[in-house]
Design an enzyme around this catalytic site. Structure first.
Site, PDB file in Angstrom:
ATOM      1  CB  CYS A 204      -0.933   0.003   1.205  1.00 56.21           C
ATOM      2  SG  CYS A 204      -2.060  -1.409   1.256  1.00 56.21           S
ATOM      3  CG  ASP A 205       5.091   2.983   1.956  1.00 57.65           C
ATOM      4  OD1 ASP A 205       5.888   3.091   0.999  1.00 57.65           O
ATOM      5  OD2 ASP A 205       5.213   3.653   2.999  1.00 57.65           O
TER       6      ASP A 205
END
Length: 173
Positions: free
Chosen positions: A67-68
């Site tokens: 997600c980062d």
């Protein structure tokens, strides 16, 4: 959660199939409106960015590796996509999103929280019933609110097809 279409096994989270709530959005559909929260707790809707091409990047939680990386990638691409609005939506609290953006130097993507009522998740079929998180997905919506790209990433740890989403956004301008 409200009653919604259930899509059993549409997403795999840590090796286990889970249920996604809401319809599967397809290319050609009119993008459903939604209400999420900005980092300052003000409501944000799809209509707020009407007239622009929107890339909607959906992630389970900004504090995880993929997600980062997904959010950082779209932040980098935003500099090259003039006239395109990039939204990243998760159920992370707005305060956590703001802190994460500051620490990560994210300044071109607008992070939005669907934690309050899963308005986005239920409208776009990415709400995970068992976990109250959102699955990974990317949607590109043109200036007239038509979906021109839709990708539901089937496994939580997999990346979306960044190039295809970016090309769809460029073609929709």
């Amino acid at each position: 959660m409200t009653s919604a279409v259930e899509r059993h096994g549409a997403f795999t989270f840590k090796g286990n199939p889970v249920t996604l709530l809401g319809p599967e959005i397809k290319v050609g559909d009119t993008a459903p409106n939604f209400t999420v929260l900005a980092n300052n707790l003000t409501p944000v809707t799809l209509d707020d960015s009407k007239g622009t091409v929107r890339v909607i990047s959906v992630v389970p939680s900004l504090d995880t590796g993929v997600c980062d990386a997904q959010t950082r990638r779209f932040n980098e691409e935003a500099a090259k996509l003039d006239g395109v609005t990039i939204l990243t939506i998760s159920v992370d609290l707005p305060f956590a999103q703001s802190r994460w953006c500051g620490a990560a130097g994210i300044d071109k993507v607008q992070t939005l929280s669907d934690h309050r009522d899963l308005s986005f998740g239920l409208a776009y079929g990415v709400a995970i019933k068992e976990l109250r998180l959102l699955s990974r997905a990317v949607f590109v919506v043109d200036a007239n609110d038509k979906v021109v790209y839709a990708e539901y990433v089937p496994v939580v740890g997999d990346h979306p097809n960044y190039e295809a989403a970016i090309e769809a956004a460029k073609a929709a301008k």
